[in-house]
Design a protein around this motif. Structure first.
Motif, short mmCIF file in Angstrom:
data_model
loop_
_atom_site.label_atom_id
_atom_site.label_comp_id
_atom_site.label_asym_id
_atom_site.label_seq_id
_atom_site.Cartn_x
_atom_site.Cartn_y
_atom_site.Cartn_z
N PHE A 24 -8.21 3.97 -4.10
CA PHE A 24 -6.78 4.27 -3.97
C PHE A 24 -6.35 5.18 -5.11
O PHE A 24 -7.02 5.28 -6.14
N SER A 25 -5.22 5.84 -4.91
CA SER A 25 -4.65 6.68 -5.95
C SER A 25 -3.56 5.93 -6.69
O SER A 25 -2.99 4.95 -6.18
N LYS A 26 -3.25 6.39 -7.89
CA LYS A 26 -2.18 5.76 -8.67
C LYS A 26 -0.84 5.90 -7.95
O LYS A 26 0.01 5.00 -8.02
N GLN A 27 -0.67 7.03 -7.25
CA GLN A 27 0.59 7.26 -6.56
C GLN A 27 0.80 6.26 -5.43
O GLN A 27 1.94 5.95 -5.06
N ALA A 28 -0.30 5.72 -4.87
CA ALA A 28 -0.18 4.73 -3.80
C ALA A 28 0.53 3.48 -4.30
O ALA A 28 1.36 2.89 -3.59
N CYS A 29 0.23 3.07 -5.53
CA CYS A 29 0.90 1.89 -6.11
C CYS A 29 2.39 2.16 -6.27
O CYS A 29 3.23 1.30 -6.01
N THR A 30 2.73 3.39 -6.71
CA THR A 30 4.13 3.74 -6.91
C THR A 30 4.89 3.74 -5.60
O THR A 30 6.01 3.22 -5.51
N ILE A 31 4.30 4.33 -4.56
CA ILE A 31 4.99 4.42 -3.27
C ILE A 31 5.14 3.04 -2.63
O ILE A 31 6.22 2.68 -2.16
N LEU A 32 4.07 2.25 -2.62
CA LEU A 32 4.13 0.93 -2.00
C LEU A 32 4.94 -0.06 -2.83
O LEU A 32 5.43 -1.07 -2.30
N GLY A 33 5.05 0.21 -4.13
CA GLY A 33 5.83 -0.69 -4.98
C GLY A 33 5.12 -1.99 -5.27
O GLY A 33 5.76 -3.02 -5.50
N CYS A 34 3.78 -1.98 -5.25
CA CYS A 34 3.02 -3.19 -5.54
C CYS A 34 1.72 -2.81 -6.23
O CYS A 34 1.27 -1.66 -6.16
N ASN A 35 1.12 -3.78 -6.92
CA ASN A 35 -0.15 -3.54 -7.60
C ASN A 35 -1.30 -3.55 -6.61
O ASN A 35 -1.33 -4.37 -5.68
N LEU A 36 -2.25 -2.65 -6.82
CA LEU A 36 -3.44 -2.57 -5.98
C LEU A 36 -4.67 -2.65 -6.85
O LEU A 36 -4.66 -2.23 -8.01
N GLU A 37 -5.73 -3.18 -6.29
CA GLU A 37 -7.03 -3.17 -6.96
C GLU A 37 -8.12 -3.16 -5.90
O GLU A 37 -7.91 -3.61 -4.76
N VAL A 38 -9.26 -2.61 -6.27
CA VAL A 38 -10.39 -2.56 -5.34
C VAL A 38 -10.75 -3.98 -4.93
O VAL A 38 -10.87 -4.88 -5.76
N GLY A 39 -10.89 -4.19 -3.63
CA GLY A 39 -11.17 -5.52 -3.10
C GLY A 39 -9.97 -6.20 -2.48
O GLY A 39 -10.10 -7.24 -1.82
N THR A 40 -8.77 -5.61 -2.68
CA THR A 40 -7.58 -6.15 -2.02
C THR A 40 -7.75 -6.05 -0.50
O THR A 40 -8.21 -5.04 0.01
N THR A 41 -7.40 -7.11 0.21
CA THR A 41 -7.54 -7.09 1.67
C THR A 41 -6.38 -6.33 2.30
O THR A 41 -5.28 -6.27 1.74
N LEU A 42 -6.64 -5.79 3.48
CA LEU A 42 -5.59 -5.09 4.21
C LEU A 42 -4.48 -6.06 4.60
O LEU A 42 -3.29 -5.68 4.62
N THR A 43 -4.84 -7.30 4.87
CA THR A 43 -3.83 -8.32 5.20
C THR A 43 -2.86 -8.52 4.04
O THR A 43 -1.64 -8.66 4.24
N GLU A 44 -3.38 -8.53 2.81
CA GLU A 44 -2.52 -8.69 1.64
C GLU A 44 -1.54 -7.53 1.51
O GLU A 44 -0.38 -7.72 1.13
N ILE A 45 -2.00 -6.34 1.84
CA ILE A 45 -1.10 -5.17 1.79
C ILE A 45 -0.03 -5.29 2.87
O ILE A 45 1.15 -5.02 2.63
N HIS A 46 -0.45 -5.69 4.09
CA HIS A 46 0.52 -5.88 5.18
C HIS A 46 1.58 -6.91 4.80
O HIS A 46 2.77 -6.75 5.14
N ASN A 47 1.17 -7.96 4.11
CA ASN A 47 2.12 -9.02 3.73
C ASN A 47 3.10 -8.57 2.65
O ASN A 47 4.13 -9.22 2.44
N SER A 48 2.78 -7.48 1.96
CA SER A 48 3.62 -7.02 0.86
C SER A 48 4.70 -6.04 1.32
O SER A 48 5.78 -5.97 0.72
N VAL A 49 4.41 -5.28 2.37
CA VAL A 49 5.34 -4.23 2.80
C VAL A 49 5.52 -4.27 4.32
O VAL A 49 4.72 -4.86 5.04
N ASP A 50 6.60 -3.63 4.78
CA ASP A 50 6.85 -3.47 6.22
C ASP A 50 7.15 -2.01 6.50
O ASP A 50 7.74 -1.30 5.67
N PHE A 51 6.77 -1.57 7.69
CA PHE A 51 7.05 -0.21 8.13
C PHE A 51 7.98 -0.25 9.34
O PHE A 51 7.77 -1.04 10.27
#
Length: 379
Positions: A203-230
């Motif tokens: 992931f890029s650093k800008q992805a964390c800024t846009i999503l407004g949450c912390n990211l790290e390698v190994g994060t599941t896609l489900t965890e990302i879905h639970n953090s944001v809505d589109f």
């Protein structure tokens, strides 16, 4: 050809790298001496455009052999190859082809020579000389050395595989570093999701800024879905299975520049442009997907400023145009107006109508850009 000759036939399956070859071959002479009791042992390597190199054990340590002229591999030693291997002599000095040793070289009597490998212009041989008690080397000694050369071949294959793996790993790491540098330099948010387990692998650093949450390698896609809505442009929430990243992972459907509203963990909203693409293995199996998020807030803000400016300009232009048209109409009905003035007033009136139409078009364009007016298709 006897069994010894079959075991020591030429070997061509090695791509040479000095770091691996030297490490393996440097240990062989001492091991050969320990196994046979020989006074001297050496491994010689002839290589293209580089002469001969020697790894040895048993020579007088006081001899600065590195500064001496090395044996040239002529005579008996030069005959050593796939056919004449191994060579076992009770007294090498009695052989008619015995020559080619420099003056500084220690005297040799009994000798066994075995070819280790030959190929790609390289040739490596193993020699032991002077059997214990000034005696002769036995058939058993030859068999032991043959087995040793087989071990050397396997060891060199392993060393070569290790070198290849190391070089491949270095290339992969360098490629990953370059890719990460490109991703981090992007103004867009980039996420790379593995297709097999739906884990974040980059992931890029800008992805964390846009999503407004912390990211790290190994994060599941489900965890990302639970953090944001589109949400779509109509304000309807987009279900997980309809999100571009899920459609790309599941069905290989790619999305290009779809405008959405992102609801972030802190409750803020951010307009984004979403794209999703697949990374495939051999153009078939999906290996991973790339999600690209572009922040549209600055772009939309600039568009709104432009729209506001156009609205202001059109309003400020319409008022004086309406006033001018009213004055012209009053002057045109005056019975005392000459025909020439009447014609001029009609021309001015037409230009005022034209200007009014242009101003209306500007206002319509502003409304279309801000989606407050629908475009009517004409055929």
């Amino acid at each position: 050809m006897n069994s010894d000759q079959q075991q020591s036939s030429g070997y061509t399956g090695i791509t040479f790298d000095h770091s691996s070859v030297d490490l393996v071959l440097s240990k062989i002479p001492k091991l050969a001496r320990d196994l046979t009791g020989a006074d001297y042992a050496a491994v010689t390597i002839s290589q293209p455009h580089a002469g001969m190199r020697i790894f040895h054990d048993g020579l007088d340590k006081n001899i600065k052999w590195q500064d001496k002229e090395l044996p040239q591999g002529r005579g008996v030693l030069g005959r050593l190859g796939p056919v004449d291997s191994p060579i076992r002599l009770d007294d090498i000095s009695s052989h008619p082809d015995s020559y080619g040793f420099p003056d500084w070289h220690p005297p040799m009597k009994a000798l066994v020579g075995i070819q280790i490998f030959a190929g790609q212009g390289y040739k490596a041989n193993l020699y032991v000389s002077n059997a214990p008690n000034n005696g002769e080397f036995t058939t058993r000694d030859t068999e032991i050395l043959n087995q040793l050369t087989q071990f050397v071949k396997f060891a060199m294959e392993f060393a070569e595989l290790h070198d290849r793996e190391r070089k491949t790993r270095m290339i992969v790491e360098a490629t990953e570093n370059r890719l990460q540098a490109v991703i981090d330099g992007s103004l867009a948010g980039v996420l790379i999701i593995s297709a097999s387990d739906k884990l974040l692998i980059g992931f890029s650093k800008q992805a964390c800024t846009i999503l407004g949450c912390n990211l790290e390698v190994g994060t599941t896609l489900t965890e990302i879905h639970n953090s944001v809505d589109f949400f779509d442009i109509n304000g309807q929430v987009i279900s997980e299975q309809d999100l571009p990243i899920e459609k790309a992972l599941t069905d290989g459907i790619e999305t290009v520049a779809s405008e959405m509203m992102l609801h972030r963990p802190d409750g803020s909203k951010l307009p984004v442009l979403v794209s999703a693409a697949t990374i495939r293995i051999h153009d078939t199996e999906i290996d991973s997907t790339v999600l690209i998020l572009q922040d549209l807030s600055d772009i939309l803000q600039n568009e709104q400023m432009k729209s506001d400016f156009l609205s202001m300009v059109t309003h400020d232009l319409r008022s004086p145009l309406a006033l001018i048209k009213g004055i012209i109409n009053e002057m045109d009905v005056d019975v005392n107006t000459s025909d020439e003035i009447h014609a001029d007033l009609e021309s001015v009136d037409e230009e005022v109508d034209h200007m009014t139409e242009l101003v209306s078009n500007l206002l319509d364009m502003s409304r279309i850009e801000t989606r407050t007016k629908k475009v009517d298709s004409e055929i």
